[in-house]
Design a protein around this motif. Structure first.
Motif, PDB file in Angstrom:
ATOM      1  N   ARG A  71       0.826  -1.223   0.000  1.00  0.00           N
ATOM      2  CA  ARG A  71       0.000   0.000   0.000  1.00  0.00           C
ATOM      3  C   ARG A  71       0.854   1.264   0.000  1.00  0.00           C
ATOM      4  N   TYR A  72       2.039   1.213   0.574  1.00  0.00           N
ATOM      5  CA  TYR A  72       2.795   2.468   0.703  1.00  0.00           C
ATOM      6  C   TYR A  72       4.217   2.439   0.172  1.00  0.00           C
ATOM      7  N   ALA A  73       4.743   1.261  -0.193  1.00  0.00           N
ATOM      8  CA  ALA A  73       6.155   1.237  -0.629  1.00  0.00           C
ATOM      9  C   ALA A  73       6.312   0.639  -2.026  1.00  0.00           C
ATOM     10  N   GLY A  74       5.168   0.493  -2.723  1.00  0.00           N
ATOM     11  CA  GLY A  74       5.256   0.101  -4.142  1.00  0.00           C
ATOM     12  C   GLY A  74       5.590  -1.362  -4.388  1.00  0.00           C
ATOM     13  N   SER A  75       5.509  -2.193  -3.383  1.00  0.00           N
ATOM     14  CA  SER A  75       5.749  -3.632  -3.646  1.00  0.00           C
ATOM     15  C   SER A  75       4.463  -4.249  -4.196  1.00  0.00           C
ATOM     16  N   HIS A  76       4.550  -5.485  -4.674  1.00  0.00           N
ATOM     17  CA  HIS A  76       3.385  -6.091  -5.349  1.00  0.00           C
ATOM     18  C   HIS A  76       3.135  -7.512  -4.862  1.00  0.00           C
ATOM     19  N   PHE A  77       3.315  -7.738  -3.556  1.00  0.00           N
ATOM     20  CA  PHE A  77       3.171  -9.110  -3.037  1.00  0.00           C
ATOM     21  C   PHE A  77       1.815  -9.706  -3.417  1.00  0.00           C
ATOM     22  N   PHE A  78       0.752  -8.915  -3.277  1.00  0.00           N
ATOM     23  CA  PHE A  78      -0.607  -9.467  -3.450  1.00  0.00           C
ATOM     24  C   PHE A  78      -1.295  -8.889  -4.686  1.00  0.00           C
ATOM     25  N   ASP A  79      -0.540  -8.209  -5.495  1.00  0.00           N
ATOM     26  CA  ASP A  79      -1.122  -7.547  -6.670  1.00  0.00           C
ATOM     27  C   ASP A  79      -0.948  -8.439  -7.897  1.00  0.00           C
ATOM     28  N   THR A  80      -1.997  -9.170  -8.240  1.00  0.00           N
ATOM     29  CA  THR A  80      -1.911 -10.147  -9.340  1.00  0.00           C
ATOM     30  C   THR A  80      -1.534  -9.477 -10.661  1.00  0.00           C
ATOM     31  N   GLN A  81      -2.010  -8.239 -10.855  1.00  0.00           N
ATOM     32  CA  GLN A  81      -1.717  -7.547 -12.112  1.00  0.00           C
ATOM     33  C   GLN A  81      -0.210  -7.336 -12.287  1.00  0.00           C
ATOM     34  N   ALA A  82       0.508  -7.245 -11.166  1.00  0.00           N
ATOM     35  CA  ALA A  82       1.931  -6.893 -11.256  1.00  0.00           C
ATOM     36  C   ALA A  82       2.810  -8.067 -10.858  1.00  0.00           C
ATOM     37  N   GLY A  83       2.287  -9.295 -11.062  1.00  0.00           N
ATOM     38  CA  GLY A  83       3.144 -10.463 -10.825  1.00  0.00           C
ATOM     39  C   GLY A  83       3.037 -11.005  -9.401  1.00  0.00           C
ATOM     40  N   GLY A  84       2.254 -10.319  -8.577  1.00  0.00           N
ATOM     41  CA  GLY A  84       2.063 -10.824  -7.210  1.00  0.00           C
ATOM     42  C   GLY A  84       0.945 -11.843  -7.211  1.00  0.00           C
ATOM     43  N   SER A  85       0.387 -12.165  -6.029  1.00  0.00           N
ATOM     44  CA  SER A  85      -0.681 -13.174  -6.003  1.00  0.00           C
ATOM     45  C   SER A  85      -1.678 -12.894  -4.892  1.00  0.00           C
ATOM     46  N   ALA A  86      -2.938 -12.766  -5.287  1.00  0.00           N
ATOM     47  CA  ALA A  86      -4.001 -12.567  -4.290  1.00  0.00           C
ATOM     48  C   ALA A  86      -4.171 -13.846  -3.465  1.00  0.00           C
ATOM     49  N   VAL A  87      -3.903 -15.009  -4.117  1.00  0.00           N
ATOM     50  CA  VAL A  87      -4.045 -16.285  -3.413  1.00  0.00           C
ATOM     51  C   VAL A  87      -2.977 -16.407  -2.319  1.00  0.00           C
ATOM     52  N   LEU A  88      -1.817 -15.750  -2.536  1.00  0.00           N
ATOM     53  CA  LEU A  88      -0.758 -15.768  -1.527  1.00  0.00           C
ATOM     54  C   LEU A  88      -1.279 -15.182  -0.223  1.00  0.00           C
ATOM     55  N   TRP A  89      -2.039 -14.083  -0.262  1.00  0.00           N
ATOM     56  CA  TRP A  89      -2.627 -13.508   0.959  1.00  0.00           C
ATOM     57  C   TRP A  89      -3.538 -14.534   1.623  1.00  0.00           C
ATOM     58  N   MET A  90      -4.355 -15.239   0.801  1.00  0.00           N
ATOM     59  CA  MET A  90      -5.287 -16.217   1.376  1.00  0.00           C
ATOM     60  C   MET A  90      -4.521 -17.306   2.128  1.00  0.00           C
TER      61      MET A  90
END
Ligand code: HEM
Ligand SMILES: [Cu+2]
Length: 576
Positions: A243-262
């Motif tokens: 949310r504040y440092a531009g990482s994409h851990f959970f952002d599927t659009q940017a190579g992250g994964s929403a399932v990873l949060w789950m």
């Protein structure tokens, strides 16, 4: 006069210093306390306050859902209500109230004067308490999509991408994250204290094989906390970085994964429900035997089953993700793992039934709630096994059948056992009995309300009603069931207010309890009611699993129901 030493002067000066007003003195005493009993009571008081708040939120949701096409609250407010209700009930009611009881009881039950780390204990309480305040501050500070001041509205498990700055541009999600993160820090601190106290503060003779089962279960619960809370805290830090440092851990659009949060959330989330239910089991292990006038059936099996539940519950989390598409291999593993957990749970249910069997059962209000717990936990377990069958969950996942199932555990098992614990230990804490007359009204009203709410909630779920919808069309066939469910919720609210009234009324007018009103057998009942600040004038020495019972009932053949040799009678009297 001149001859007096300066010290005396200072003493007189101190004596002459205007003392603080009494209320401030009392407040100062509570705010600065490191005494486990006071900290335990603060946890319980704080959680009871939030129980009323979150109960009110549930009532607002049930008014909204009582009839179709209702606009009592807006969709945004409804999203906020279920998010804050769920988060509050789990993190700021369930956890603090159960750790509150643990804090108050464990040192007394093992013959200790306090927890191992009293200042860490105070710190853990205040940081958790601050977490709860922060969650509700969101109503003021969380500038969501709807202007200043809005509650977190991403659900209690805060799935991505709902929590991204795109869908949650304000600060409400940040308040949710920080509130839960701080409660996690407090929980880890308390768990640390419980483990250290249980391992290192037991009185002479209190071997692990003589530990009251309640203390064993808190030990298992605390160890689970160490394993479960870490991944959630890590995920929350990753979320803040997203949310504040531009990482994409959970952002599927940017190579992250929403399932990873789950995965991260439920690696915490499922053990969390056992972190909530094991202390309820702990209460049952103490209360059911005392009111059956029999030692618990199968002490070693109870310990083994609790440890078994602790381990297995760390490996079943993806049964919350059967509809995500993890593939047949993973689904099969988690179906089987979830089913296996019913084995140690079943052992517990059978041991409680075996303890009741042939007992001289005293139907006090505490015992009535414990018997209610036993029946409802069994039903909740059965619907849990149904939902662990992946194809069944594909149909009913995210429906009201699931909402009914987890409330059957959270209310039918945990809240029922909490009420039972209140009626059982209130005399020890206050020196007065809770009114059994008002208690019987509380019990029957709550039983009727509970079954109207959560039995009938399964039906609209089977008829396809999804969770988290704020209203529905009239032609869906869900109306009559929702009306019954909502009326049940109203009855539960009245019953809960009656309980609060009983707590206040009995504090001033209740019958005087004495040290051991239930003729029980664990060490907390060997102290006065309430116990002195130092707990025990002399550290007790115990020689069995029921130290107090053995002393009071040498005639009982069931006394010393432990094989080991124990101290000759005279030294026991003298030691206790
Ligand atoms: C005592 C009466 C209670 C009533 C009538 C009640 C009612 C509700 C309702 C209506 C919802 C929203 C369902 C939806 O729209 O999806 C809900 C969700 C929830 N409740 Fe309760 N509840 C009660 C007690 C509890 C307790 C004691 C706990 C936990 C200790 C609890 C935990 C939750 C959770 C975790 C959710 C899910 C929130 C979400 O979907 O994000 N509830 N409850
Ligand atoms: Cu689960």
């Amino acid at each position: 006069m001149a001859t007096q030493t300066p010290a005396i002067e200072t003493h007189n000066a101190a004596a002459s210093k205007p003392s603080r007003p009494l209320w401030l003195e009392v407040l100062h005493g509570w705010v600065t306390t490191v005494d486990h009993k006071k900290i335990g009571l603060m946890y319980i008081g704080y959680a009871l306050f939030f129980l009323v708040v979150a109960g009110f939120e549930a009532l607002l949701m049930r008014i909204q859902l009582a009839v179709p096409n209702n606009h009592f609250v807006s969709p945004q407010v409804f999203n906020g209500l279920f998010t804050v209700h769920g988060t509050t009930m789990v993190f700021f009611v369930g956890m603090p109230i159960l750790f509150g009881f643990g804090n108050y009881l464990i040192p007394l039950m093992i013959g200790a004067r306090d927890m191992a780390f009293p200042r860490l204990n105070a710190f853990s309480f205040w940081i958790s308490a601050f977490g709860g305040i922060l969650l509700y501050y969101s109503y003021i500070g969380g500038s969501g999509l709807y202007g200043a001041g809005s509650a977190p509205d991403v659900g209690w498990f805060a799935y991505a991408p709902l929590t991204s700055r795109v869908f949650s541009p304000g600060h409400s999600t940040d308040y949710w994250t920080l509130a839960v993160l701080l409660s996690g820090v407090g929980t880890i601190g308390t768990a640390l204290n419980i483990v250290a106290t249980t391992i290192s503060m037991r009185c002479p003779g209190m071997k692990m094989s003589r530990l009251p089962l309640l203390v064993w279960l808190y030990l298992v619960t605390s160890c689970m906390t160490f394993v479960a809370v870490g991944p959630l805290t890590a995920a929350q830090i990753m979320l803040m970085l997203d949310r504040y440092a531009g990482s994409h851990f959970f952002d599927t659009q940017a190579g992250g994964s929403a399932v990873l949060w789950m995965h991260f959330f439920w690696i915490f989330g499922h053990p969390e429900v056992y972190i909530l239910v094991l202390p309820a089991f702990a209460f049952a292990n103490e209360i059911i035997p005392v009111f059956s006038r029999k030692a618990i059936f199968g002490y070693p099996a109870m310990v083994a089953a609790s440890v078994g539940i602790g381990f297995i519950s760390l490996g079943v989390w993806a049964h919350h993700m059967f509809t995500v598409g993890l593939g047949p291999g993973a689904n099969t593993f988690f179906v089987l793992a979830t089913m296996v957990i019913s084995v140690p749970t079943g052992i517990k249910i059978f041991n409680w039934l075996a303890t009741l069997w042939g007992g001289k059962i005293h139907f006090t209000v505490s015992m009535l709630f414990a018997i209610g717990f036993l029946f409802q936990f069994l039903v909740a377990g059965l619907t849990g096994i149904m939902l662990s069958v992946a194809p069944f969950d594909w149909q009913l996942g995210n429906s009201y059948f699931v909402v009914a199932h987890f409330h059957y555990v959270l209310v039918g098992a945990i809240l029922f056992m909490l009420f039972s614990a209140f009626y059982y230990w209130y005399p020890k804490v206050t020196g007065r009995m809770l009114s059994e007359h008002l208690g019987k009204w509380h019990f029957w009203l709550f039983v009727i309300g509970f079954h109207l709410t959560f039995d009938f909630m399964h039906i609209p779920g089977l008829l396809g009603m999804p969770r988290r919808i704020y209203t529905y069309e009239a032609d869906r066939g869900w109306m009559i069931w929702n009306m019954i469910v909502s009326s049940g919720a109203a009855i539960q609210a009245v019953a809960t207010l009656l309980f609060v009234f009983n707590m206040v009324w009995s504090y001033f007018k209740g019958a005087v309890a004495g040290a051991d009103p239930w003729d029980a057998w664990t060490l907390e009942w060997s102290t006065t009611s309430p116990p002195p600040a130092y707990n025990f004038a002399k550290t007790p020495t115990v020689a069995s699993r029921r130290p107090l019972w053995d002393l009071k009932h040498p005639e009982d053949p069931d006394s010393n129901y432990e094989t080991e040799q124990h101290l000759p009678r005279s030294s026991q009297e003298e030691s206790l």
